[in-house]
Scaffold this motif. Structure first.
Motif, mmCIF file in Angstrom:
data_model
loop_
_atom_site.group_PDB
_atom_site.id
_atom_site.type_symbol
_atom_site.label_atom_id
_atom_site.label_comp_id
_atom_site.label_asym_id
_atom_site.label_seq_id
_atom_site.Cartn_x
_atom_site.Cartn_y
_atom_site.Cartn_z
ATOM 1 N N UNK A 43 0.831 -1.208 0.000
ATOM 2 C CA UNK A 43 0.000 0.000 0.000
ATOM 3 C C UNK A 43 0.864 1.256 0.000
ATOM 4 N N UNK A 44 1.955 1.207 0.746
ATOM 5 C CA UNK A 44 2.865 2.360 0.780
ATOM 6 C C UNK A 44 3.475 2.642 -0.588
ATOM 7 N N UNK A 45 3.831 1.596 -1.328
ATOM 8 C CA UNK A 45 4.401 1.784 -2.667
ATOM 9 C C UNK A 45 3.329 2.316 -3.622
ATOM 10 N N UNK A 46 2.109 1.807 -3.482
ATOM 11 C CA UNK A 46 1.010 2.297 -4.326
ATOM 12 C C UNK A 46 0.759 3.784 -4.077
ATOM 13 N N UNK A 47 0.779 4.173 -2.810
ATOM 14 C CA UNK A 47 0.607 5.599 -2.478
ATOM 15 C C UNK A 47 1.740 6.437 -3.057
ATOM 16 N N UNK A 48 2.957 5.899 -3.018
ATOM 17 C CA UNK A 48 4.111 6.621 -3.557
ATOM 18 C C UNK A 48 3.979 6.808 -5.063
#
Length: 853
Positions: free
Chosen positions: A500-505
């Motif tokens: 999820x953190x990579x998707x947000x990035x």
């Protein structure tokens, strides 16, 4: 001495007993390194009858890597070999950072097998036409060395993957390790054939060659050796699982300079040296260095860069411009997120795909507007894990495209084929965002290439219809576990495991305001353009030359067996104490002064019981019984312990607690030399030490009458050293107005009154003897650690002053163990100290010397 099975004898390797692989062809012709200078590999250096060595600046740079920077192809019709330079090779691109005055020779293997009957002819052609020296590894050896130990064991381990079960990663195989050592010896042998050890610099590259330094250092003790690790160096918890961990560490410490991409990798290496070898490091004038048996092994931290000129040439290539227009048209109206990775398990390709899937799931409005183009470079190794990663990548791609795709739109475009640089530059140029999501990677230059390509060139801009004065933008999403991450301060750093953190990035990167994209791009471009591969090579070589400048100022001894071989570097005047010589001098003189340390000198440091043996007491009594002798124990121990242990030595002098308390014999009073006897500072220092003791497991406080000592020998090496530095700073702060000295020693932090040390204690004793008309003609001083160095220096200096009315005394300052010291002599260990004392005691029992006129 029992050697571990992994500590393979270098002599066995040399004789070929370890593995029965065929030998390489006869030696290459000797190489002329400068007019009138020929390298002699057989005699270990310059021929006595040849011209003097050329200046150091004329020395060759010998680049040693697993593979030569060459493409090789055999024409099966004619049987002729065709060779060409590999423009993508790091070794070749480095030449821009090397002085034009320096010749460069490359040593390494070809990527193809050459039949034994053709090897000599091929070697001659490569040396003459390409300055390359090939190491022809037998196929079976190469398989075990490269595909076995390097790629299936070291590579995963250095990327934090432990072989917990046979299905995932190969476990340690001793035959593969032996092949690794054999291959490293072959590489070293080839270097020996072309080196002029007086002037040439040898630069070894990467984890394939980590034990070669030992073979080279054993052959040429003053060889100039550098090493750069292009992969991560794992934390000590991971590295310590390696069964041959010490052999590899000791081999790397046979270099002069060890380079790493990041401080983290260097820190892990230093931690391993501390935990496994007991070594400490320090920073001098901004340079990190490890003291290793008198040699300083320097540490270089600098990430490698890219070749700007080559990349800009690729951008200007007509095929690159036409490909860019094709890509622009294909993805018109869509934002490209680009991934370029080798096909291996550490690049995080599947995690990247999961993040893309999450991005489209969370932001339906992006469907049809965003495309992930994933370029997969060919795998550098084969195996079950690589095939599983490939299968998982294809399955995830298919699932995403089926779920979110529609006619005319594929969310993920997978390109799984070899791709020329000009084609990649087209994708770099048009990508809105570049993501490097590796779970672990040594450096990774993909972000640098992307930044340069996004900056563009006039030809590329013209081909794409971009105005020359338009702003340049780029956005990067990079894993925090790759080597280039620290140097890209404007990138969006991510934990690749946090989907999820990579998707947000990714969402942040493609939706970022243009002005911010421009600011980040400009910051990155300034760094990348000024820290290219030429800068990296030049900086490393400058530090390399600085690390070797004192090579000829020390005497060197080779010690140790097998891969435990190392060089002992000592002062030219430093030599072993000749017992016959000192005994003869001892017999010839009338008045003698003998100063002996206790721990490590009369009793081994490793001894559990610190009480002196009966023999020690007996020998000291014999020496003290000679009326011509003044014998003192000068120790850091407290006076109570020393008095109890030597109560039978009535004529023995004792200087306790580094000389704060001095007693000339058992019936005399203790003297303090009128030093400050106010110990109120202890009320300040002891509570501080207790706080650090409570927070540092394995440490304790030793209270003495005149001093306080905080010991951390049994604490965790890294944490103990860290706490010692903090404690030192803390104590210096709170005791700034007190008449004390705060010192950091070997695994201790000590607070003691100012003006108290063994050197001053020895000086006072000698001055009293001189003032009493008993000026000694013979002074012997033996100690083993740093606290004794002041004693050696004081005695040597004092003996040459006018204080001695007659001729200067014969001074024998002697350290225990072969190590750098201010003493002029050494004895190997406490057993040799005891042997010397026996000889002197025996000489005291013989006929006394004649009275000198």
């Amino acid at each position: 001495m029992m050697l571990s099975r992994s500590c393979i004898s270098l002599l066995d390797l040399g004789s070929g007993d370890m593995l029965s692989f065929p030998q390489t062809p006869r030696s290459l012709p000797r190489v002329i390194t400068a007019p009138g200078i020929i390298s002699e590999a057989e005699d270990g250096g310059m021929n006595r009858n040849q011209v003097s060595p050329a200046p150091e600046s004329q020395g060759k740079k010998i680049m040693v890597a697993n593979f030569l920077p060459l493409h090789a192809r055999k024409d099966h019709g004619s049987g002729n070999w065709h060779f060409s330079l590999d423009e993508e090779s790091l070794l070749l691109q480095m030449e821009d950072g090397i002085s034009p005055d320096s010749d460069v020779v490359y040593v390494g293997s070809l990527k193809v097998d050459v039949p034994a009957v053709e090897q000599e002819e091929v070697a001659q052609e490569l040396l003459e036409n390409f300055k390359c020296v090939p190491t022809f590894l037998p196929p079976e050896l190469h398989k075990k060395y490269y595909h076995g130990f390097c790629k299936q064991y070291l590579w995963p381990l250095f990327h934090y993957m432990l072989p917990m079960c046979p299905q995932y990663g190969n476990r340690f195989d001793r035959s593969h390790w032996q092949a690794y050592v054999s291959a490293n010896k072959i590489y070293a042998d080839k270097v020996m054939e072309v080196i002029n050890p007086e002037t040439d610099f040898v630069w070894l590259h990467d984890y394939h060659l980590m034990v070669s330094p030992t073979f080279l250092r054993r052959r040429f003790k003053r060889i100039k050796l550098g090493f750069f690790l292009h992969s991560p160096f794992p934390s000590s918890e991971i590295y310590r699982t390696l069964p041959v961990r010490e052999e590899i560490l000791k081999a790397l410490l046979n270099t002069d300079l060890v380079g790493f991409h990041t401080y983290d990798y260097a820190r892990h290496f230093l931690s391993c040296c501390s935990r496994m070898l007991g070594l400490s490091y320090e920073s001098k004038w901004g340079y990190l260095g490890l003291d290793y048996f008198g040699r300083t092994v320097n540490i270089k931290i600098l990430p490698v860069g890219i070749h700007m000129g080559r990349l800009e040439s690729a951008l200007n290539h007509p095929l690159s411009c036409s490909k860019a227009k094709e890509v622009q048209e294909k993805f018109r109206g869509k934002k490209i997120i680009l991934g370029v990775d080798d096909m291996d398990i550490f690049k995080g390709i599947s995690l990247k795909l999961l993040a893309m899937e999450q991005l489209l799931l969370q932001h339906p409005e992006l469907r049809g507007c965003v495309v992930l183009v994933q370029i997969m470079n060919p795998a550098r190794s084969s195996g079950k894990d690589v095939e599983e990663a490939r299968t998982e990548t294809y399955a995830a791609t298919q699932r995403i495209n089926e779920t979110f795709g529609f006619s005319g739109y594929e969310p993920v475009v997978l390109i799984d084929r070899p791709m020329e640089l000009f084609e990649k530059t087209a994708y770099y140029t048009l990508a809105e965002c570049c993501i490097v999501n590796a779970v672990r990677d040594g450096m990774n230059l993909i972000p640098y290439k992307y930044i340069v390509c996004r900056h563009g060139t006039s030809k590329m801009n013209q081909a794409l219809g971009i105005s020359s004065d338009s702003c340049r933008t780029s956005t990067l999403v990079v894993s925090e576990f790759i080597g280039c991450s620290p140097s890209l301060s404007g990138a969006i750093r991510v934990n690749p495991w946090d989907i999820e953190g990579v998707a947000d990035a990714l969402n942040l990167a493609i939706s970022m305001p243009t002005m911010e994209k421009q600011a980040r791009h400009e910051k990155h471009y300034r760094y990348v353009s000024s820290h290219g591969i030429a800068y990296w090579a030049r900086s490393f070589l400058q530090d390399f030359e600085r690390s070797c400048k004192d090579h000829n100022s020390k005497r060197l001894w080779g010690v140790g067996f097998g891969l435990g071989f190392r060089i002992l570097s000592l002062s030219p005047s430093f030599r072993k104490l000749n017992m016959e010589n000192i005994t003869s001098v001892y017999k010839l003189v009338n008045r003698r002064a003998i100063f002996l340390d206790y721990d490590g000198t009369l009793v081994p440091q490793s001894s559990i019981s610190k009480i002196p043996s009966h023999e020690v007491v007996s020998l000291l009594n014999s020496l003290c019984g000679d009326p011509n002798n003044t014998v003192f124990i000068i120790s850091g121990r407290d006076r109570s312990s020393l008095s109890d242990w030597f109560q039978d030595c009535s004529n023995l002098g004792i200087a306790a607690e580094h000389g704060y308390f001095v007693r000339w014999n058992s019936w005399s009073e203790w003297e303090t030399g009128h030093l400050n006897e106010d110990f109120d500072w202890k009320k300040i220092a002891e509570p501080v030490m207790q706080v650090y003791t409570e927070t540092t497991d394995g440490s304790y406080v030793e209270p003495k009458e005149s001093a306080l000592v905080w010991h951390y020998r049994d604490a965790d090496p890294d944490f103990g050293s860290f706490q010692a530095i903090e404690l030192l700073d803390h104590l210096e702060s709170v005791l700034a107005n007190e008449p004390v000295a705060v010192k950091k020693g070997q695994h201790i932090v000590e607070v003691k009154p100012q003006g108290v040390n063994k050197g001053l204690a020895a000086e006072k004793i000698l001055y009293k003897l001189v003032n009493d008309g008993k000026s000694p003609e013979f002074v012997l001083c033996i100690g083993d650690d740093k606290s004794d160095e002041g004693m050696f220096e004081s005695i040597s200096n004092l003996a040459s002053t006018p204080s001695f009315a007659s001729a200067a005394p014969e001074v024998f300052a002697c350290t225990v163990g072969q190590k750098p010291s201010k003493a002029r002599y050494y004895l190997d260990d406490t057993s040799e100290v005891m042997t010397l004392l026996r000889r002197l005691a025996s000489a005291s029992g013989s006929k006394p010397p004649k009275q000198l006129v």
